[in-house]
Design an enzyme around this catalytic site. Structure first.
Site, PDB file in Angstrom:
ATOM      1  CG  ASP A 171      -2.151   0.807   1.115  1.00 40.71           C
ATOM      2  OD1 ASP A 171      -2.518   1.168  -0.026  1.00 40.71           O
ATOM      3  OD2 ASP A 171      -2.765   1.104   2.152  1.00 40.71           O
ATOM      4  CG  HIS A 254      -5.176   3.113  -4.071  1.00 44.69           C
ATOM      5  ND1 HIS A 254      -3.855   3.444  -3.876  1.00 44.69           N
ATOM      6  CD2 HIS A 254      -5.595   2.522  -2.917  1.00 44.69           C
ATOM      7  CE1 HIS A 254      -3.492   3.068  -2.651  1.00 44.69           C
ATOM      8  NE2 HIS A 254      -4.529   2.510  -2.054  1.00 44.69           N
ATOM      9  CG  HIS A 257      -7.022  -2.193  -4.853  1.00 45.46           C
ATOM     10  ND1 HIS A 257      -8.284  -1.733  -4.505  1.00 45.46           N
ATOM     11  CD2 HIS A 257      -6.731  -3.188  -3.977  1.00 45.46           C
ATOM     12  CE1 HIS A 257      -8.724  -2.415  -3.464  1.00 45.46           C
ATOM     13  NE2 HIS A 257      -7.795  -3.293  -3.123  1.00 45.46           N
ATOM     14  CG  HIS A 271      -5.902  -2.125   0.252  1.00 45.54           C
ATOM     15  ND1 HIS A 271      -6.852  -1.577  -0.583  1.00 45.54           N
ATOM     16  CD2 HIS A 271      -4.987  -1.139   0.475  1.00 45.54           C
ATOM     17  CE1 HIS A 271      -6.520  -0.320  -0.844  1.00 45.54           C
ATOM     18  NE2 HIS A 271      -5.401  -0.033  -0.215  1.00 45.54           N
TER      19      HIS A 271
END
Ligand SMILES: [Zn+2]
Length: 366
Positions: A171, A254, A257, A271
């Site tokens: 992350d 992101h 993702h 995540h």
């Protein structure tokens, strides 16, 4: 538009710091409403009770039922109001933090966040993710302020499974590249402003810290010890990445993702693991220099982050499903719009396949 940086009022990190929770919290309130999981309470209560005796504070514990949803938030809100407490404390992982932030928001109370893992950069943010009772994403609750205090006991975090710390590095890996993309496109950050010099520097420091200490930290945590490198990585994952993403902005990684969630196989991944692969895809979209790509892929391989679709559990990537991923990632409301050039589902699709190919190429080289 103004430049804006958001941050918790106070960030505290240290070995054994949990026992000082009440001492630090006294500035904000004296009757602590502590939200934890059942097992979490067993791990944190002895240290908190030890420090409690030296203060005027009281502690009231409530067990979190597992989902950050409206019914759980209103149940706990009523318990909080009935308890006479004046400070909300969320101890555990992301859903507990988000619930604690929501209770504090709805009751206009201060909130302290105590992460026991460093798997994402969410603890410092002014955001709660609300799910339905069944655990399906419902909405983002944007909060008017960041938490009053974030307290991290590095002895506790370093005892968590290695994969969680590594996911946090995934992350954190995206933070600098997404902030850089937002700066290039003059995009608006997550708190409605433009990027400050400070946020950009923190994002860069986050990336540099991962490169300097990531492998050392992973090896230490694998052996259940907390070293200087582990402490640096906990700060990078939690604080540097937290300020960096919120005040730097989100872009390609992101959004990729979010697109990957269309693939059932990736649901078993954390995540940060998906965000790491999203970072590679963003670098491909940007046609980043080869040295930079190699640096990022080498880092991922060294700490155990995914670099290929196979690593994400996608054994048979067919073009139709990958196009669904690309289309979802490039959805108008998502953050691919913050890239400094036009992005289409077709260019995302190509970048996903190119990132996968690069990941396989570097694996073969080793
Ligand atoms: Zn993230």
């Amino acid at each position: 538009m103004a430049n804006i940086i958001a941050s918790p009022t106070r960030y505290i990190q240290g070995k054994g710091e949990l026992k000082n929770l009440c001492k630090h919290a006294e500035r904000l309130g004296s009757k602590l409403f502590i939200l934890t999981s059942n097992s979490g309470r067993g791990r944190v209560e002895p240290a908190i009770s030890e420090g409690l005796r030296e203060t005027e504070c009281t502690a009231h514990y409530e067990v979190f039922r597992g989902e950050c949803c409206d019914s759980e938030i209103s149940r706990l809100k009523e318990l909080y109001l009935a308890s006479g407490c004046d400070l909300v404390v969320g101890i555990g992982g992301g859903k507990i933090h988000d619930t604690a932030k929501a209770i504090a928001y709805y009751t206009k109370s201060p909130v302290v966040i105590v992460p026991t893992i460093a798997s994402t950069d969410a603890p410092c943010s002014a955001l709660s993710v609300i799910y339905s009772d069944a655990g399906v994403f419902d909405r983002y609750l944007f909060l008017p302020a960041s938490p009053n205090m974030v307290l991290v006991d590095t002895d506790v975090v370093s005892q968590a499974p290695l994969r969680l710390l590594v996911s946090g590095m995934g992350d954190a890996l995206a933070t600098y590249f997404e902030a850089r993309a937002c700066q290039r496109s003059n995009a608006t950050n997550c708190v409605g402003g433009k990027i400050t010099l400070a946020a950009m520097r923190l994002a860069r420091l986050c990336y540099d810290t991962l490169l300097a200490d990531g492998v050392k930290a992973a090896l230490a945590v694998q052996n259940k010890v907390c070293t200087r490198a582990v402490e640096n990585i906990i700060e990078a994952n939690t604080y540097l990445s937290g300020i960096g993403f919120e005040s730097g902005g989100l872009a390609g990684a992101h959004a990729i993702h979010n697109g990957l969630t269309a693939l059932e196989e990736t649901h078993a991944l954390y995540h940060g693991e998906k965000v790491a692969f999203g970072t590679l895809v963003q670098l491909m979209l940007e046609n980043a220099p080869e040295e930079e790509l190699e640096e990022v892929i080498d880092f991922c391989m060294a700490v155990g982050l995914p670099t290929t679709l196979a690593d994400l559990g996608v054994k048979e990537p067919d073009s139709k499903r990958l196009m669904e991923v690309a289309t979802l990632a490039a959805a108008p409301g998502d953050t691919l719009g913050n890239m400094p050039f036009e992005v289409t589902p077709q260019t995302v699709y190509a970048a996903i396949l190119a990132a996968d190919a690069a990941g396989r190429y570097y694996k073969e080289e080793v």
